[in-house]
Design an enzyme around this catalytic site. Structure first.
Site, PDB file in Angstrom:
ATOM      1  N   HIS A  34       0.874  -1.205  -0.050  1.00  0.00           N
ATOM      2  CA  HIS A  34       0.051  -0.010   0.040  1.00  0.00           C
ATOM      3  C   HIS A  34       0.913   1.334   0.175  1.00  0.00           C
ATOM      4  O   HIS A  34       1.031   1.780   0.830  1.00  0.00           O
ATOM      5  CB  HIS A  34      -0.821  -0.028   1.258  1.00  0.00           C
ATOM      6  CG  HIS A  34      -2.115   1.123   1.051  1.00  0.00           C
ATOM      7  ND1 HIS A  34      -3.652   0.712   0.845  1.00  0.00           N
ATOM      8  CD2 HIS A  34      -2.041   2.310   0.678  1.00  0.00           C
ATOM      9  CE1 HIS A  34      -4.138   1.605   0.581  1.00  0.00           C
ATOM     10  NE2 HIS A  34      -3.249   2.757   0.651  1.00  0.00           N
ATOM     11  N   HIS A  36       1.246   4.888  -2.613  1.00  0.00           N
ATOM     12  CA  HIS A  36       0.922   5.756  -3.740  1.00  0.00           C
ATOM     13  C   HIS A  36       1.932   6.288  -4.376  1.00  0.00           C
ATOM     14  O   HIS A  36       3.138   6.556  -3.756  1.00  0.00           O
ATOM     15  CB  HIS A  36      -0.250   6.899  -3.156  1.00  0.00           C
ATOM     16  CG  HIS A  36      -1.467   6.078  -2.650  1.00  0.00           C
ATOM     17  ND1 HIS A  36      -2.590   5.925  -3.479  1.00  0.00           N
ATOM     18  CD2 HIS A  36      -2.052   5.795  -1.488  1.00  0.00           C
ATOM     19  CE1 HIS A  36      -3.560   5.470  -2.813  1.00  0.00           C
ATOM     20  NE2 HIS A  36      -3.105   5.362  -1.447  1.00  0.00           N
ATOM     21  N   GLU A 221     -12.005   2.791   5.625  1.00  0.00           N
ATOM     22  CA  GLU A 221     -10.836   3.527   6.121  1.00  0.00           C
ATOM     23  C   GLU A 221     -11.734   4.878   6.573  1.00  0.00           C
ATOM     24  O   GLU A 221     -11.870   5.084   7.931  1.00  0.00           O
ATOM     25  CB  GLU A 221      -9.952   4.214   5.172  1.00  0.00           C
ATOM     26  CG  GLU A 221      -9.117   5.346   5.523  1.00  0.00           C
ATOM     27  CD  GLU A 221      -8.175   6.015   4.527  1.00  0.00           C
ATOM     28  OE1 GLU A 221      -8.627   6.053   3.232  1.00  0.00           O
ATOM     29  OE2 GLU A 221      -7.398   6.547   4.767  1.00  0.00           O
ATOM     30  N   ASP A 299       1.288   3.918   2.962  1.00  0.00           N
ATOM     31  CA  ASP A 299       0.396   4.824   2.474  1.00  0.00           C
ATOM     32  C   ASP A 299       0.984   6.024   1.525  1.00  0.00           C
ATOM     33  O   ASP A 299       1.199   5.908   0.305  1.00  0.00           O
ATOM     34  CB  ASP A 299      -0.678   5.297   3.313  1.00  0.00           C
ATOM     35  CG  ASP A 299      -1.998   5.666   2.564  1.00  0.00           C
ATOM     36  OD1 ASP A 299      -2.251   5.557   1.429  1.00  0.00           O
ATOM     37  OD2 ASP A 299      -2.999   5.876   3.385  1.00  0.00           O
TER      38      ASP A 299
HETATM   39 ZN   LIG Z   1      -4.059   4.738   0.064  1.00  0.00          ZN
END
Ligand SMILES: [Zn+2]
Length: 356
Positions: A34, A36, A221, A299
């Site tokens: 995970h 980005h 989330e 993330d």
């Molecule tokens: Zn994410």
């Protein structure tokens, strides 16, 4: 159980057997599922590229970095998204994009990541790099080069934006499946969970899954069980981006576990965006004890200030994960990945060696 503090041990602990020195979490082989694209950029690179291309960065991305965020209300999410968009705007040339992937692969390697799945929504970059298809091809080529140089396998997750029209997502899904033999491994759904129902993206995910891609939408989330259920039942999720709020519905959590859906849990992100007040409040221990398959993720290190290894040390210090349990999390990460079987085997052996 609470973690034993590493310093300031109480006298009462004297009778306990001596505790073995903790192993280095950065040396634990693992997969990172995970992360980005722009969010993986080094902060120093952001500042340098902004200067080079004359992009004005707000204080939150320079002297007040990492920014203080909170996305539990719309304004907070808007601010997060705005900072992300500003950061993305410093990627102007193909070389900038190659540099980002090169440095990300180096940083992953330094943290024990042997396999990375990085998410990109090509529509965010297409205007600058000649359209959707050239953008995907540039990213794939840069990822191959960066991965080979750093010794990290890299798979690309093409992610649709849930605040845009579902037809755009279908276009991306069709594009993504054309590159399954060149490094695209999954199809995702990102952005504000409150502003785009998973249900509306069923068609895009059907195309992606039929084309052999993993289904890896964000869910659970910013919204709770209903959103998780849609991702699992409607989008056929193999993994959930976050998914932590599945914990709120034990029957749903059981079904997530029985289906073998892995959760990409990102503790530092959850705190930064206000999903949990502190790392100790992220339901990592509860999910683990329930039997969920968990792949820890960072993330957006650029906005949250910490990378992958830090998530493992937080599991240790804030949730009392032993080295054997951390090794188990690393196993989960590689088993839930799209890594080639030979690499999975190698990583599993490496994890065992780390423990011994
Ligand atoms: Zn994410």
């Amino acid at each position: 159980m609470e973690a034993e503090p590493t310093s300031g041990r109480s006298p009462a602990a004297r009778d306990d057997p001596p505790r073995p020195a903790e192993r280095d979490v950065a040396a634990l082989p693992k997969a990172h599922l995970h992360l980005h694209f722009t969010g993986s950029m080094r902060h120093s690179t952001l500042v340098e590229l902004a200067d080079r291309h004359g992009v004005h960065l707000p204080d939150a991305l320079v002297e007040d970095w990492p920014p203080r965020l909170r996305a539990t209300d719309e304004r907070g999410w808007f601010r997060f998204q705005r900072l992300y968009d500003i950061a993305r705007s410093v990627l102007v040339t193909p070389d900038d994009l190659r540099r980002l992937l090169r440095e990300t692969a180096q940083d992953e390697a330094a943290e024990g990541s042997r396999w990375l799945e990085i998410q990109v929504d090509p529509s965010g970059y297409a205007a600058r790099f000649g359209g959707l298809t050239p953008t995907v091809e540039l990213v794939l080529d840069a990822a191959r080069e960066a991965g080979a140089a750093a010794g990290v396998g890299i798979g690309i997750v093409v992610a649709a934006n849930r605040t845009r029209h579902p037809l755009d997502a279908k276009t991306l899904a069709r594009l993504a499946v054309r590159y399954t033999d060149q490094g695209v491994v999954g199809f995702g759904l990102s952005n504000d969970e409150r502003r785009g129902r998973a249900y509306d993206f069923e068609g895009a995910f059907r195309i992606a899954r039929r084309g052999g891609l993993l289904s890896v939408p964000h869910g659970g989330e910013l919204l709770g069980p209903a959103s998780v259920r849609e991702c699992v039942e409607t989008l056929g999720a193999d993994r959930l981006g976050h998914g932590v709020r599945a914990v709120e519905d034990p029957a749903l959590l059981r079904s997530v576990i029985e289906r073998g859906v892995a959760l990409e849990v990102c503790p530092a992100s959850n705190v930064s965006l206000g999903v949990a007040p502190t790392v100790a409040d992220v339901p990592l221990r509860a999910l683990y004890e329930a039997g969920a398959r968990i792949a820890l993720g960072a993330d957006d290190p650029l906005l949250f200030g910490s990378r992958l290894a830090r998530q493992y040390s937080l599991a240790r210090t804030e949730h009392g994960f032993t080295d054997a349990e951390l090794a188990e999390l690393a196993r989960h990460s590689i088993l839930a990945s799209a890594a080639p079987e030979s690499l999975k085997k190698e990583v599993l052996e490496g994890i065992q060696a780390w423990l011994e």
